[in-house]
Motif scaffolding. Structure first.
Motif, short mmCIF file in Angstrom:
data_model
loop_
_atom_site.label_atom_id
_atom_site.label_comp_id
_atom_site.label_asym_id
_atom_site.label_seq_id
_atom_site.Cartn_x
_atom_site.Cartn_y
_atom_site.Cartn_z
N ILE A 1 -29.14 -10.39 -82.99
CA ILE A 1 -30.22 -10.83 -82.32
C ILE A 1 -31.71 -10.29 -82.96
N ALA A 2 -31.26 -9.21 -83.62
CA ALA A 2 -32.57 -8.49 -84.00
C ALA A 2 -32.55 -8.56 -85.58
N ILE A 3 -31.61 -8.90 -86.38
CA ILE A 3 -31.50 -8.79 -87.69
C ILE A 3 -32.59 -9.79 -88.38
N PRO A 4 -33.00 -11.22 -87.73
CA PRO A 4 -33.68 -12.03 -88.19
C PRO A 4 -35.40 -11.84 -88.23
N PHE A 5 -35.38 -10.54 -87.39
CA PHE A 5 -37.13 -10.18 -86.98
C PHE A 5 -37.19 -8.65 -87.29
N TYR A 6 -36.14 -7.81 -87.50
CA TYR A 6 -36.49 -6.31 -87.65
C TYR A 6 -35.69 -6.10 -89.01
N HIS A 7 -36.27 -4.75 -89.42
CA HIS A 7 -35.42 -3.91 -90.31
C HIS A 7 -34.24 -3.47 -90.01
N PHE A 8 -33.04 -3.75 -90.51
CA PHE A 8 -31.81 -3.32 -90.22
C PHE A 8 -31.54 -1.86 -90.28
N HIS A 9 -31.30 -1.37 -89.45
CA HIS A 9 -30.84 0.34 -89.52
C HIS A 9 -29.20 0.42 -89.68
N VAL A 10 -28.84 0.57 -90.82
CA VAL A 10 -27.40 0.41 -91.16
C VAL A 10 -26.89 1.78 -90.36
N TRP A 11 -27.16 2.95 -90.42
CA TRP A 11 -26.61 3.89 -89.67
C TRP A 11 -26.67 4.06 -88.10
N ARG A 12 -27.75 3.35 -87.57
CA ARG A 12 -27.65 3.22 -86.31
C ARG A 12 -26.72 2.40 -86.04
N PHE A 13 -26.42 1.28 -86.61
CA PHE A 13 -25.54 0.20 -86.19
C PHE A 13 -24.05 0.71 -86.10
N LEU A 14 -23.82 1.49 -87.31
CA LEU A 14 -22.42 2.06 -87.32
C LEU A 14 -22.28 3.13 -86.36
N ALA A 15 -22.96 3.91 -86.31
CA ALA A 15 -23.13 4.84 -85.13
C ALA A 15 -22.62 4.27 -83.70
N MET A 16 -23.58 3.23 -83.29
CA MET A 16 -23.27 2.48 -82.00
C MET A 16 -21.95 1.82 -82.15
N PHE A 17 -21.69 1.30 -83.29
CA PHE A 17 -20.20 0.40 -83.21
C PHE A 17 -19.37 1.41 -83.00
N LEU A 18 -19.26 2.61 -83.64
CA LEU A 18 -17.93 3.80 -83.55
C LEU A 18 -18.16 4.36 -81.90
N ALA A 19 -19.47 4.68 -81.50
CA ALA A 19 -19.53 4.90 -80.16
C ALA A 19 -18.95 4.04 -79.22
N SER A 20 -19.04 2.66 -79.38
CA SER A 20 -18.86 1.78 -78.56
C SER A 20 -17.31 1.59 -78.19
N ILE A 21 -16.74 1.85 -79.37
CA ILE A 21 -15.44 1.66 -79.30
C ILE A 21 -14.59 2.90 -78.87
N LEU A 22 -15.05 4.26 -79.12
CA LEU A 22 -14.94 5.18 -78.64
C LEU A 22 -15.14 5.42 -76.89
N ILE A 23 -15.94 4.91 -76.35
CA ILE A 23 -16.24 4.90 -75.00
C ILE A 23 -15.20 4.02 -74.31
N PHE B 1 -23.02 -14.54 -83.91
CA PHE B 1 -23.69 -13.74 -84.88
C PHE B 1 -23.94 -14.50 -86.08
N CYS B 2 -22.98 -15.49 -86.50
CA CYS B 2 -23.22 -16.30 -87.86
C CYS B 2 -24.43 -17.10 -87.54
N ALA B 3 -24.45 -17.73 -86.51
CA ALA B 3 -25.63 -18.53 -86.16
C ALA B 3 -27.03 -17.76 -86.32
N MET B 4 -26.96 -16.36 -85.79
CA MET B 4 -27.92 -15.77 -86.07
C MET B 4 -28.23 -15.51 -87.39
N LEU B 5 -27.47 -15.31 -88.35
CA LEU B 5 -27.37 -14.97 -89.63
C LEU B 5 -28.31 -16.27 -90.49
N VAL B 6 -27.76 -17.24 -89.91
CA VAL B 6 -28.38 -18.64 -90.48
C VAL B 6 -29.94 -18.63 -90.15
N SER B 7 -30.04 -18.15 -88.86
CA SER B 7 -31.61 -17.98 -88.38
C SER B 7 -32.25 -17.27 -89.40
#
Length: 300
Positions: free
Chosen positions: A31-53, A289-295
């Motif tokens: 949702i954020a990618i088309p409009f904001y700067h992408f923070h790679v490390w924040r994404f990866l940390a959240m991705f791993l934290a979500s799986i761990l929880i 997600f792919c639809a948002m990348l098209v955006s």
């Protein structure tokens, strides 16, 4: 460690259910990618934290279902490694807490790079993960289990993932999280409908037990229909591009899953429907997600 033991520990994680922790992070970032700067490390940390929880929550569920006598040799599905594979209950519980601790460390990093208000949301989410199965009044034994999972793992994770990229929360992001929350709730509902007979014996009062099998089937199908309807409404009101209608390619999977529940009542024959619901969420989320990348192409 031999391959059989690796397989046992893989089952402890309940891997096919992890789509419920992966998809919300992906969609929130999308949702954020088309409009904001992408923070790679924040994404990866959240991705791993979500799986761990979620993995930790699965382990708490494994441990407390065993302690309450709900798990036995009749179990169907990927759960029940304590009763079937001889994994020590304390080992499962300890590993669940370790996973939560690592997720907490990742959460501290995310708070330090954004806002410490995020810590409150994270602690509440982890708390829900524990009280879902643990504590004196576990949510899994009430009609509120599906609602808690759908909210905590749907809109909450989507909005956290979005916030980590945008440093804000918007109504658009909240609305786009609704179909994801519905399908996550459907996974748990599918699981509970498969296990309703054994759950009732164990003292659970889930939604499907209170409604009965026939009304449960109707509600289950209605949740799928609602997820697709929300996508249509989001496109109509220009909150998503028409590319998001690509999620309708998953309708055959939804029909297949619902049909299984109308054709069978035996848990062994319904396990495929539980996995099918999880796969449906994954495909649905990836297409969103792919639809948002098209955006992103159009915005650029």
């Amino acid at each position: 460690m031999n391959s059989s033991r690796i397989g046992v520990w893989w089952r402890v994680l309940r891997p096919f259910t992890l789509t419920a922790s992966i998809v919300p992070v992906l969609v929130g970032a999308g949702i954020a990618i088309p409009f904001y700067h992408f923070h790679v490390w924040r994404f990866l940390a959240m991705f791993l934290a979500s799986i761990l929880i979620q993995s930790g929550t699965n382990m708490f569920n494994e441990y407390y279902d065993f302690k309450r006598g709900l798990d036995d040799e009749r179990m169907v599905g990927i759960a029940g490694t304590i009763v079937r594979d001889g994994v020590k209950p304390t080992t499962v519980l300890r590993l669940g807490f370790i996973f939560m601790a690592v997720a907490l460390i990742l959460g501290i990093y995310l708070c330090a790079t954004t806002s410490w208000w995020l810590a409150l949301v994270g602690i509440v989410s982890m708390g829900i993960g524990y009280v879902y199965s643990g504590g004196p009044w576990p949510l899994a034994y009430t009609p509120f289990g599906e609602l808690a999972a759908a909210t905590a793992m749907g809109p909450v994770i989507v909005l956290i993932s979005f916030y980590l990229q945008s440093d804000t929360v918007t109504w658009r992001a909240a609305l786009l999280s609704i179909p994801i929350g519905l399908l996550i709730g459907a996974i748990l509902f599918a699981n509970n409908m498969r296990d309703m007979a054994q759950d009732a014996e164990g003292g659970r009062r889930t939604v499907v037990i209170l409604l009965g099998r026939e009304r449960g089937r109707i509600l289950f199908a209605s949740v799928f229909a609602a997820a697709y309807l929300v996508i249509v409404m989001l496109v109509v009101f220009h909150l998503l591009t028409p590319w998001a209608l690509a999620v309708f390619a998953t309708i055959p999977t939804a029909v297949y899953v619902v049909r299984l529940y109308y054709q069978h009542t035996e848990p062994a024959k319904l396990h495929a429907a539980v996995k099918g619901t999880s796969n449906l969420l994954f495909r649905f989320g990836v297409l969103m997600f792919c639809a948002m990348l098209v955006s992103l192409v159009h915005v650029g």
